[in-house]
Design a protein around this motif. Structure first.
Motif, PDB file in Angstrom:
ATOM      1  N   ALA A 113      10.779 -10.854  -2.067  1.00 24.76           N
ATOM      2  CA  ALA A 113      10.547 -11.305  -3.443  1.00 24.76           C
ATOM      3  C   ALA A 113       9.086 -11.109  -3.836  1.00 24.76           C
ATOM      4  CB  ALA A 113      10.941 -12.771  -3.589  1.00 24.76           C
ATOM      5  N   PHE A 114       8.176 -11.410  -2.928  1.00 23.18           N
ATOM      6  CA  PHE A 114       6.748 -11.241  -3.182  1.00 23.18           C
ATOM      7  C   PHE A 114       6.430  -9.777  -3.468  1.00 23.18           C
ATOM      8  CE2 PHE A 114       2.463 -10.334  -1.513  1.00 23.18           C
ATOM      9  CZ  PHE A 114       1.703 -11.158  -2.320  1.00 23.18           C
ATOM     10  N   VAL A 115       6.901  -8.877  -2.609  1.00 30.35           N
ATOM     11  CA  VAL A 115       6.663  -7.447  -2.761  1.00 30.35           C
ATOM     12  C   VAL A 115       7.265  -6.953  -4.081  1.00 30.35           C
ATOM     13  CG1 VAL A 115       7.321  -5.181  -1.817  1.00 30.35           C
ATOM     14  CG2 VAL A 115       6.368  -6.939  -0.307  1.00 30.35           C
ATOM     15  N   ASN A 116       8.478  -7.371  -4.369  1.00 30.51           N
ATOM     16  CA  ASN A 116       9.140  -6.957  -5.606  1.00 30.51           C
ATOM     17  C   ASN A 116       8.355  -7.420  -6.832  1.00 30.51           C
ATOM     18  OD1 ASN A 116      11.365  -5.743  -7.036  1.00 30.51           O
ATOM     19  ND2 ASN A 116      12.041  -7.813  -7.499  1.00 30.51           N
ATOM     20  N   ALA A 117       7.870  -8.655  -6.802  1.00 28.63           N
ATOM     21  CA  ALA A 117       7.123  -9.200  -7.943  1.00 28.63           C
ATOM     22  C   ALA A 117       5.839  -8.415  -8.191  1.00 28.63           C
ATOM     23  CB  ALA A 117       6.811 -10.675  -7.712  1.00 28.63           C
ATOM     24  N   ILE A 118       5.109  -8.113  -7.135  1.00 28.78           N
ATOM     25  CA  ILE A 118       3.852  -7.368  -7.290  1.00 28.78           C
ATOM     26  C   ILE A 118       4.140  -5.948  -7.772  1.00 28.78           C
ATOM     27  CG2 ILE A 118       1.795  -6.462  -6.129  1.00 28.78           C
ATOM     28  CD1 ILE A 118       1.838  -9.551  -6.392  1.00 28.78           C
ATOM     29  N   LEU A 119       5.108  -5.298  -7.153  1.00 29.49           N
ATOM     30  CA  LEU A 119       5.396  -3.903  -7.514  1.00 29.49           C
ATOM     31  C   LEU A 119       5.974  -3.765  -8.915  1.00 29.49           C
ATOM     32  CD1 LEU A 119       6.734  -2.467  -4.145  1.00 29.49           C
ATOM     33  CD2 LEU A 119       4.460  -2.190  -5.165  1.00 29.49           C
ATOM     34  N   ALA A 149      10.815   3.748  -4.719  1.00 25.96           N
ATOM     35  CA  ALA A 149       9.655   3.207  -3.996  1.00 25.96           C
ATOM     36  C   ALA A 149       9.749   1.684  -3.900  1.00 25.96           C
ATOM     37  CB  ALA A 149       8.358   3.621  -4.685  1.00 25.96           C
ATOM     38  N   ILE A 150      10.143   1.042  -5.001  1.00 29.08           N
ATOM     39  CA  ILE A 150      10.261  -0.419  -5.002  1.00 29.08           C
ATOM     40  C   ILE A 150      11.401  -0.868  -4.095  1.00 29.08           C
ATOM     41  CG2 ILE A 150      10.809  -2.439  -6.420  1.00 29.08           C
ATOM     42  CD1 ILE A 150       9.302  -1.034  -8.726  1.00 29.08           C
ATOM     43  N   ARG A 186       0.834  -1.212   0.000  1.00 29.43           N
ATOM     44  CA  ARG A 186       0.000   0.000   0.000  1.00 29.43           C
ATOM     45  C   ARG A 186       0.867   1.261   0.000  1.00 29.43           C
ATOM     46  NH1 ARG A 186      -4.161  -2.365   4.473  1.00 29.43           N
ATOM     47  NH2 ARG A 186      -5.722  -3.180   3.017  1.00 29.43           N
ATOM     48  N   LEU A 187       1.861   1.267   0.849  1.00 30.92           N
ATOM     49  CA  LEU A 187       2.751   2.421   0.939  1.00 30.92           C
ATOM     50  C   LEU A 187       3.490   2.629  -0.377  1.00 30.92           C
ATOM     51  CD1 LEU A 187       4.198   4.693   2.436  1.00 30.92           C
ATOM     52  CD2 LEU A 187       5.639   2.969   3.524  1.00 30.92           C
ATOM     53  N   ALA A 188       4.030   1.567  -0.932  1.00 29.14           N
ATOM     54  CA  ALA A 188       4.803   1.679  -2.172  1.00 29.14           C
ATOM     55  C   ALA A 188       3.922   2.081  -3.355  1.00 29.14           C
ATOM     56  CB  ALA A 188       5.508   0.360  -2.466  1.00 29.14           C
ATOM     57  N   VAL A 189       2.740   1.497  -3.461  1.00 22.19           N
ATOM     58  CA  VAL A 189       1.846   1.851  -4.570  1.00 22.19           C
ATOM     59  C   VAL A 189       1.440   3.314  -4.440  1.00 22.19           C
ATOM     60  CG1 VAL A 189      -0.423   1.432  -5.613  1.00 22.19           C
ATOM     61  CG2 VAL A 189       1.063  -0.492  -5.005  1.00 22.19           C
ATOM     62  N   ASP A 238       2.717  10.063  -5.411  1.00 20.00           N
ATOM     63  CA  ASP A 238       3.752  10.929  -4.844  1.00 20.00           C
ATOM     64  C   ASP A 238       4.853  11.137  -5.880  1.00 20.00           C
ATOM     65  OD1 ASP A 238       5.693  12.254  -3.381  1.00 20.00           O
ATOM     66  OD2 ASP A 238       5.495  10.982  -1.614  1.00 20.00           O
ATOM     67  N   ASP A 239       4.780  12.248  -6.585  1.00 18.90           N
ATOM     68  CA  ASP A 239       5.732  12.522  -7.661  1.00 18.90           C
ATOM     69  C   ASP A 239       7.158  12.741  -7.154  1.00 18.90           C
ATOM     70  OD1 ASP A 239       3.704  12.331  -9.517  1.00 18.90           O
ATOM     71  OD2 ASP A 239       3.280  14.485  -9.492  1.00 18.90           O
ATOM     72  N   SER A 240       7.323  12.950  -5.868  1.00 17.71           N
ATOM     73  CA  SER A 240       8.668  13.194  -5.332  1.00 17.71           C
ATOM     74  C   SER A 240       9.467  11.904  -5.145  1.00 17.71           C
ATOM     75  CB  SER A 240       8.584  13.944  -3.998  1.00 17.71           C
ATOM     76  OG  SER A 240       8.053  13.104  -2.985  1.00 17.71           O
ATOM     77  N   VAL A 241       8.795  10.743  -5.321  1.00 18.28           N
ATOM     78  CA  VAL A 241       9.476   9.462  -5.131  1.00 18.28           C
ATOM     79  C   VAL A 241       9.543   8.730  -6.472  1.00 18.28           C
ATOM     80  CG1 VAL A 241       9.459   7.256  -3.891  1.00 18.28           C
ATOM     81  CG2 VAL A 241       8.573   9.308  -2.776  1.00 18.28           C
ATOM     82  N   PRO A 242      10.761   8.513  -6.999  1.00 20.68           N
ATOM     83  CA  PRO A 242      10.889   7.738  -8.241  1.00 20.68           C
ATOM     84  C   PRO A 242      10.429   6.291  -8.029  1.00 20.68           C
ATOM     85  CG  PRO A 242      12.925   8.942  -7.758  1.00 20.68           C
ATOM     86  CD  PRO A 242      12.042   9.052  -6.546  1.00 20.68           C
ATOM     87  N   GLU A 243       9.902   5.675  -9.102  1.00 16.04           N
ATOM     88  CA  GLU A 243       9.402   4.299  -9.019  1.00 16.04           C
ATOM     89  C   GLU A 243      10.419   3.346  -8.421  1.00 16.04           C
ATOM     90  OE1 GLU A 243       8.303   3.054 -12.975  1.00 16.04           O
ATOM     91  OE2 GLU A 243       6.222   3.623 -12.661  1.00 16.04           O
TER      92      GLU A 243
END
Length: 179
Positions: free
Chosen positions: A124-130, A106-107, A89-92, A98-103
């Motif tokens: 790994a799970f979080v990385n795969a989804i993001l 965030a990942i 949720r935070l990363a998405v 939030d334009d101040s944080v590059p993709e």
């Protein structure tokens, strides 16, 4: 002295994590306890930044959850660990609102939070989804989605080359001549 962005993100994660377990009334109390507990010293600017980001995340939570669910094939939100879901949720939020944080930041930060607070396999799970939220991942995701839709339509459409026998299978049996 102001906190580093990573520290602010971590504190925001800790506060956001509590929302799955508390009602609105309880959350206001918890928010005050969180900031006044003495575990961490917050400047007024840090406190304001964390509170404002928390409110923005919660304002977009339904949309964020829907997008996570769409990209988490085989995983309902209820089945995900609370740590992993909170990190997502935070990363998405950071990636989409939030334009101040590059993709990539965030990942990377989400993977680090998952590594620090999640179970084995969480990074790994979080990385795969993001990765499905990145520009490149979004293209792949949309292509996969289109292919699945196309395949479903093909399966649902009658096959013009298939003989019309009402779905019955016809087996031809050759009998041997007995001598």
């Amino acid at each position: 002295m102001a906190m580093y962005r990573r520290t602010i993100r971590e504190q925001l994660f800790k506060l956001l994590f509590r929302f799955d377990f508390l009602s609105g009334e309880e959350m206001k109390e918890q928010e005050e306890l969180f900031f006044d507990s003495g575990d961490q010293t917050f400047s007024e600017a840090d406190r304001t930044e964390i509170t404002e980001k928390l409110e923005r995340i919660l304002a977009h939570r339904e949309e964020i959850d829907r997008e996570i669910a769409e990209r988490s094939e085989g995983w309902s939100l209820d089945r995900m660990g609370k740590v992993e879901l909170t990190v997502l949720r935070l990363a998405v939020y950071e990636m989409k609102y939030d334009d101040s944080v590059p993709e990539k930041v965030a990942i990377n930060e989400a993977v680090e939070l998952a590594r620090r607070f999640g179970q084995d396999g969480a990074p790994a799970f979080v990385n795969a989804i993001l990765s499905r939220f990145t520009r490149e991942g979004e293209k792949k995701y949309e292509q996969q989605k289109a292919l699945k839709t196309e395949k479903k339509e093909e399966e649902a459409a009658p096959d013009r080359n298939r003989p019309r026998n009402g779905g019955a299978q016809v087996h031809i049996v050759h009998a041997r001549k007995q001598r």
